[in-house]
Design a protein around this motif. Structure first.
Motif, PDB file in Angstrom:
ATOM      1  N   VAL A 117      42.350  19.094  65.294  1.00 52.68           N
ATOM      2  CA  VAL A 117      41.723  19.602  64.078  1.00 52.68           C
ATOM      3  C   VAL A 117      40.811  18.512  63.534  1.00 52.68           C
ATOM      4  O   VAL A 117      41.239  17.365  63.352  1.00 52.68           O
ATOM      5  CB  VAL A 117      42.776  19.990  63.022  1.00 52.68           C
ATOM      6  N   ASP A 118      39.568  18.870  63.302  1.00 55.55           N
ATOM      7  CA  ASP A 118      38.580  17.905  62.813  1.00 55.55           C
ATOM      8  C   ASP A 118      38.760  17.688  61.317  1.00 55.55           C
ATOM      9  O   ASP A 118      38.542  18.600  60.511  1.00 55.55           O
ATOM     10  CB  ASP A 118      37.166  18.421  63.109  1.00 55.55           C
ATOM     11  N   ILE A 119      39.184  16.497  60.922  1.00 58.46           N
ATOM     12  CA  ILE A 119      39.316  16.180  59.500  1.00 58.46           C
ATOM     13  C   ILE A 119      38.304  15.092  59.093  1.00 58.46           C
ATOM     14  O   ILE A 119      38.553  14.302  58.177  1.00 58.46           O
ATOM     15  CB  ILE A 119      40.753  15.769  59.133  1.00 58.46           C
ATOM     16  N   TYR A 171      50.850  22.605  61.951  1.00 58.81           N
ATOM     17  CA  TYR A 171      49.804  21.588  61.839  1.00 58.81           C
ATOM     18  C   TYR A 171      50.451  20.225  61.668  1.00 58.81           C
ATOM     19  O   TYR A 171      51.485  20.083  60.996  1.00 58.81           O
ATOM     20  CB  TYR A 171      48.910  21.861  60.626  1.00 58.81           C
ATOM     21  N   VAL A 172      49.847  19.235  62.285  1.00 54.95           N
ATOM     22  CA  VAL A 172      50.259  17.849  62.104  1.00 54.95           C
ATOM     23  C   VAL A 172      49.033  17.085  61.632  1.00 54.95           C
ATOM     24  O   VAL A 172      47.945  17.236  62.209  1.00 54.95           O
ATOM     25  CB  VAL A 172      50.794  17.220  63.409  1.00 54.95           C
ATOM     26  N   ALA A 173      49.172  16.284  60.590  1.00 53.28           N
ATOM     27  CA  ALA A 173      48.019  15.569  60.048  1.00 53.28           C
ATOM     28  C   ALA A 173      48.420  14.198  59.541  1.00 53.28           C
ATOM     29  O   ALA A 173      49.521  14.005  59.012  1.00 53.28           O
ATOM     30  CB  ALA A 173      47.372  16.378  58.920  1.00 53.28           C
ATOM     31  N   GLU A 233      40.319  23.565  54.740  1.00 51.72           N
ATOM     32  CA  GLU A 233      39.469  24.609  55.326  1.00 51.72           C
ATOM     33  C   GLU A 233      40.079  25.149  56.618  1.00 51.72           C
ATOM     34  O   GLU A 233      40.059  26.360  56.874  1.00 51.72           O
ATOM     35  CB  GLU A 233      38.077  24.043  55.593  1.00 51.72           C
ATOM     36  N   ALA A 234      40.617  24.253  57.443  1.00 58.36           N
ATOM     37  CA  ALA A 234      41.237  24.686  58.699  1.00 58.36           C
ATOM     38  C   ALA A 234      42.435  25.580  58.438  1.00 58.36           C
ATOM     39  O   ALA A 234      42.639  26.597  59.119  1.00 58.36           O
ATOM     40  CB  ALA A 234      41.648  23.465  59.519  1.00 58.36           C
ATOM     41  N   ILE A 235      43.252  25.230  57.450  1.00 61.61           N
ATOM     42  CA  ILE A 235      44.426  26.045  57.133  1.00 61.61           C
ATOM     43  C   ILE A 235      43.994  27.390  56.548  1.00 61.61           C
ATOM     44  O   ILE A 235      44.609  28.432  56.828  1.00 61.61           O
ATOM     45  CB  ILE A 235      45.341  25.278  56.155  1.00 61.61           C
ATOM     46  N   ALA A 236      42.929  27.388  55.757  1.00 59.03           N
ATOM     47  CA  ALA A 236      42.436  28.644  55.179  1.00 59.03           C
ATOM     48  C   ALA A 236      41.944  29.602  56.264  1.00 59.03           C
ATOM     49  O   ALA A 236      42.000  30.823  56.098  1.00 59.03           O
ATOM     50  CB  ALA A 236      41.323  28.352  54.182  1.00 59.03           C
ATOM     51  N   ASP A 237      41.461  29.055  57.367  1.00 62.44           N
ATOM     52  CA  ASP A 237      40.963  29.887  58.475  1.00 62.44           C
ATOM     53  C   ASP A 237      42.063  30.309  59.437  1.00 62.44           C
ATOM     54  O   ASP A 237      41.785  31.033  60.401  1.00 62.44           O
ATOM     55  CB  ASP A 237      39.875  29.122  59.251  1.00 62.44           C
TER      56      ASP A 237
END
Length: 342
Positions: free
Chosen positions: A201-203, A225-227, A254-258
Motif C-alpha cells: 500500500v502506497d503511503i 492492513y499492516v502499516a 484513502e486506501a481503506i476508504a477504497d
C-alpha cells in the motif's frame, strides 16, 4: 492529717481533654476559616487548574499551524491529569481555598474524557485473535521476539520495522505455526489462514511500509492492513515534526476508504494516538479495540515506561471482545493483541 474535701490532689480531671484526630481536624478547620487570606492566595494555582481544564476540554481547538502543537498535546493528553496531584499539594501548602475549588474543574473534565478507559470492558469468546508488534530494527533477539508474540495465541500477526537482514529469522521462527505469510518492504503479515490479493500500500514514503491482504477465516474474508507510519520527533526549533506522518495517514485512509470488503482490520505502528486529529483519515473509519474492549489505556511506547498508545489495532464491521498489551520483548515497543468477533 486529714485532707479537706475538695482539696487539690494533683489529679484534677474536672475538665474534658480534647485530644485525637477529631480535635486536630477542628483546629485545622478553625485555622483555615479564620485566615483572611484563604481566598486571596493561590490565584496563580487556580489559573493553572483552569488552563489544564481548557486544554483537555478544547484540545481540538489548539492549532497545528505552529509546530503541530495541537497533535503534540493530544498525543500525551491523558498525562495532563498528572498535574492535578501537584496542584493539590501546592494548594494545601498555600492554604488556598480558591486553588482547591478550581482544581475540581480539571478533575471532572479528565474523568469525563478518560474515565471510561479505567473500567475493564473485556469479554469472553470471539473468533479471531490478532497481534501486532514493532519489533525494532536493532532487536537483538529476532527469533525470541517472534516466538514470544506467537505465544499470545494469535491467529494473525503483523510485524513492523523488519530489516531485510533479519527477515529470514522471523520467518523461520514463525513458519511452524503460520503456514501463510508475506513480507512487503519493512512490514510483514503471518496467518494461520489462507491469504490472497496481497499487495503493498502506497503511503507516500518512497519505500514500502504498508501492505494489505485478504485473509480467508472460517467466518469469511477479512481485509487486513499492516502499516508503519513515519516517526515523529519533538524538536526545539521545529516543534512536533509530524508532517510526513500526517501525509502518510491521509494516504492510508484513502486506501481503506477504497476497500471493497466490509470487514477490515488495521494492525500496526501509527506513531500517533486515537486522540490525534491528524490521524482522522484513518480513525474516522475504524474504531480502536482498546477503547471498545480494553482495560486501561494500553500504552505501548516506550516499552521501558509506556506513556502513549501509538501501536494500534483498529477494526471496521468487526466486534472487539478484548484487548491487551503483551510482555516486553527486545523492542522499544510493547506488542499488543486483541480478540475479535467476526
Amino acid at each position: 492529717m486529714v485532707q479537706a474535701y475538695g482539696a487539690d490532689t494533683g489529679n484534677d480531671r474536672t475538665g474534658p481533654q480534647r485530644t485525637g484526630s477529631g480535635s486536630r481536624f477542628r483546629d485545622l478547620r478553625d485555622k483555615w476559616t479564620r485566615d483572611p487570606g484563604i481566598w486571596r492566595r493561590g490565584i496563580v494555582l487556580a489559573l493553572c487548574a483552569v488552563l489544564l481544564t481548557l486544554v483537555m476540554a478544547f484540545h481540538a481547538k489548539i492549532p497545528n499551524t505552529i509546530g503541530n502543537l495541537g497533535s503534540l498535546s493530544e498525543t500525551f493528553l491523558p498525562w495532563i491529569g498528572a498535574f492535578v496531584p501537584l496542584l493539590l499539594i501546592l494548594g494545601l501548602v498555600r492554604r488556598s481555598a480558591t486553588a482547591l475549588i478550581a482544581l475540581l474543574l480539571p478533575i471532572v473534565v479528565w474523568f469525563n474524557v478518560f474515565g471510561g478507559l479505567l473500567t475493564d470492558k473485556s469479554g469472553s469468546g470471539g473468533d479471531l485473535t490478532v497481534a501486532t508488534h514493532n519489533v525494532n530494527a536493532d532487536n537483538p533477539d529476532p527469533a525470541g521476539t517472534a516466538r514470544q508474540v506467537a505465544g499470545s495465541g494469535a491467529d494473525i500477526i503483523a510485524l513492523e520495522e523488519l530489516p531485510a537482514r533479519q527477515v529470514s529469522k522471523y520467518e523461520a521462527a514463525l513458519a511452524e505455526r503460520f503456514p501463510y505469510h508475506s513480507v512487503q518492504g519493512t512490514v510483514g503479515l503471518w496467518s494461520k489462514y489462507p491469504m490472497s490479493n496481497t499487495r503493498p500500500v502506497d503511503i507516500k514514503m518512497g519505500w514500502t511500509r504498508a501492505m494489505r491482504s485478504t485473509v480467508k477465516t472460517p467466518r469469511g474474508d477479512v481485509a487486513v492492513y499492516v502499516a508503519h507510519l513515519p516517526s515523529v520527533r519533538v524538536k526545539l526549533h521545529a516543534g512536533f515534526t509530524a508532517n510526513q506522518r500526517d501525509d502518510s495517514a491521509d494516504a492510508l485512509g484513502e486506501a481503506i476508504a477504497d476497500e471493497r470488503l466490509d470487514k477490515v482490520i488495521l494492525l500496526g505502528d501509527l506513531n500517533g494516538t486515537m486522540n490525534d486529529r491528524s490521524l482522522n483519515a484513518v480513525t474516522s473509519q475504524l474504531r480502536s479495540t482498546q477503547g471498545a474492549a480494553g482495560n486501561g489505556f494500553g500504552f505501548s511506547w516506550p516499552a521501558s515506561f509506556p506513556m502513549a498508545r501509538i501501536d494500534q489495532i483498529l477494526v471496521k464491521d468487526v466486534e472487539p471482545v478484548s484487548s491487551w498489551t503483551l510482555p516486553s520483548t527486545g523492542s522499544d515497543h510493547l506488542p499488543i493483541a486483541a480478540r475479535l468477533k467476526l
